[in-house]
Design a protein around this motif. Structure first.
Motif, PDB file in Angstrom:
ATOM      1  N   ASN A 123      -4.902 -28.647  51.022  1.00 17.71           N
ATOM      2  CA  ASN A 123      -6.118 -28.342  50.412  1.00 17.71           C
ATOM      3  C   ASN A 123      -6.139 -28.239  48.430  1.00 17.71           C
ATOM      4  O   ASN A 123      -4.346 -28.753  48.309  1.00 17.71           O
ATOM      5  CB  ASN A 123      -5.398 -26.965  49.884  1.00 17.71           C
TER       6      ASN A 123
ATOM      7  N   ARG B 195      -9.200 -33.464  54.325  1.00 16.10           N
ATOM      8  CA  ARG B 195      -9.175 -32.524  52.765  1.00 16.10           C
ATOM      9  C   ARG B 195      -9.685 -31.575  52.513  1.00 16.10           C
ATOM     10  O   ARG B 195     -10.401 -31.238  53.026  1.00 16.10           O
ATOM     11  CB  ARG B 195      -9.152 -33.493  51.425  1.00 16.10           C
ATOM     12  N   LYS B 196      -9.176 -30.961  52.186  1.00 20.72           N
ATOM     13  CA  LYS B 196     -10.257 -29.192  51.643  1.00 20.72           C
ATOM     14  C   LYS B 196     -10.395 -29.336  50.554  1.00 20.72           C
ATOM     15  O   LYS B 196      -9.149 -28.444  49.297  1.00 20.72           O
ATOM     16  CB  LYS B 196      -9.648 -28.073  52.248  1.00 20.72           C
TER      17      LYS B 196
ATOM     18  N   THR C 210     -11.570 -27.814  46.617  1.00 14.25           N
ATOM     19  CA  THR C 210     -12.477 -26.744  45.677  1.00 14.25           C
ATOM     20  C   THR C 210     -12.290 -26.741  44.792  1.00 14.25           C
ATOM     21  O   THR C 210     -11.520 -27.241  43.752  1.00 14.25           O
ATOM     22  CB  THR C 210     -11.499 -25.386  46.346  1.00 14.25           C
TER      23      THR C 210
END
Ligand code: F6P
Length: 257
Positions: free
Chosen positions: A58, A84-85, A87
């Motif tokens: 994250n 990967r995430k 945001t």
């Protein structure tokens, strides 16, 4: 070319990072003000640097607004989301700048380009004290502010004081003060003088200059000889882990001094 570019620091980039006392600089060919296709290159470098530096898993990335941010956003690629995430969170509420320059739009573009996610934050830029405070606890606002606080990465622009005072619509009294006090630049809503002393802070919700001091990576993207002074002075108050992505137009002016 990615790894090469990242490892192969040119002597000018090294000099500039030393002069500005920050972690690292990237200098692309040309000068934005001469109409060179500089911003596209700035975006490619940003993409490569993120690919190299972001840890797996994250990542919460706070982004600011502006035309530079809007154009570099379009250069990010889906490879950034491999293992990967991502945001993307706007650092500011952003209503005040024209829509395509708002941090919200930049975050949305970056999310789209990288196949990540974006969280919107809709708050008018300049609010009175009494309107501002209750908003901090609004259910649509609070979680986003929490995300901003726990982010590890910020990407932001740097602007000239006069231009930004006009664009931000600061009132006449303040813009006169900024002129008299010789403001040279603006970043994160803070106007500063040549020595890097903060003269005025636009009162807004979201990321402030102080907040980024503890971030893992802070990317400043700004270019053109006309921004040389704004960039140089900002670096006096920038966190040391700042990575500047700029062009020869700005770099040459700073290094000539
Ligand atoms: O308004 C957001 C912002 O990032 C400012 O903090 C900065 O001064 C400006 O944009 C830079 O804008 P531009 O890239 O259009 O010069």
């Amino acid at each position: 070319p990615l790894a090469n570019r990242f490892l192969g620091l040119t002597s000018q980039e090294k000099l500039l990072a030393e002069r500005l006392n920050i972690e690292r600089c990237f200098i692309v060919r040309g000068d934005r003000t001469a109409g060179d296709a500089v911003t596209k290159q700035l975006g490619t470098i940003l993409n490569d640097a993120l690919a190299k530096l972001l840890p797996e898993g994250n990542n919460i990335i706070v982004v600011m607004g502006g035309s530079t941010m809007a154009s570099v956003a379009a250069q990010l690629t889906p490879e950034l989301s491999v293992s990967r995430k991502l945001t993307f969170v706007p650092g500011r509420g952003g209503i005040g700048e024209s829509v395509n320059k708002q941090a919200n739009s930049v975050a949305a573009t970056m999310a789209k380009r990288t196949h990540g996610e974006a969280r919107p934050l809709y708050i008018p830029e300049q609010l009175s004290e009494s309107t501002y405070h209750p908003l901090l606890n609004e259910p649509t606002v609070k979680p986003v502010l929490e995300l901003i606080k726990h982010a590890g990465v910020a990407i932001h622009g740097i602007g000239n004081a006069g231009v930004m005072a006009r664009r931000r619509g600061v009132n006449e009294e303040i813009s006169n003060y900024l002129r008299k006090a010789k403001a040279v630049g603006e970043a994160f809503g803070s106007f500063y003088n040549k020595e890097g002393r903060i003269l005025y802070q636009v009162h807004r919700i979201g990321l402030q200059l102080n907040d980024v001091q503890h971030f893992n990576h802070v990317f400043a993207v700004a270019s053109g000889h006309d921004k040389a002074q704004a960039i140089e002075s900002y670096m006096k108050i920038a966190p040391h882990q700042t990575i500047l992505i700029t062009d020869e137009g700005a770099a040459n002016v700073i290094l000539k001094k």
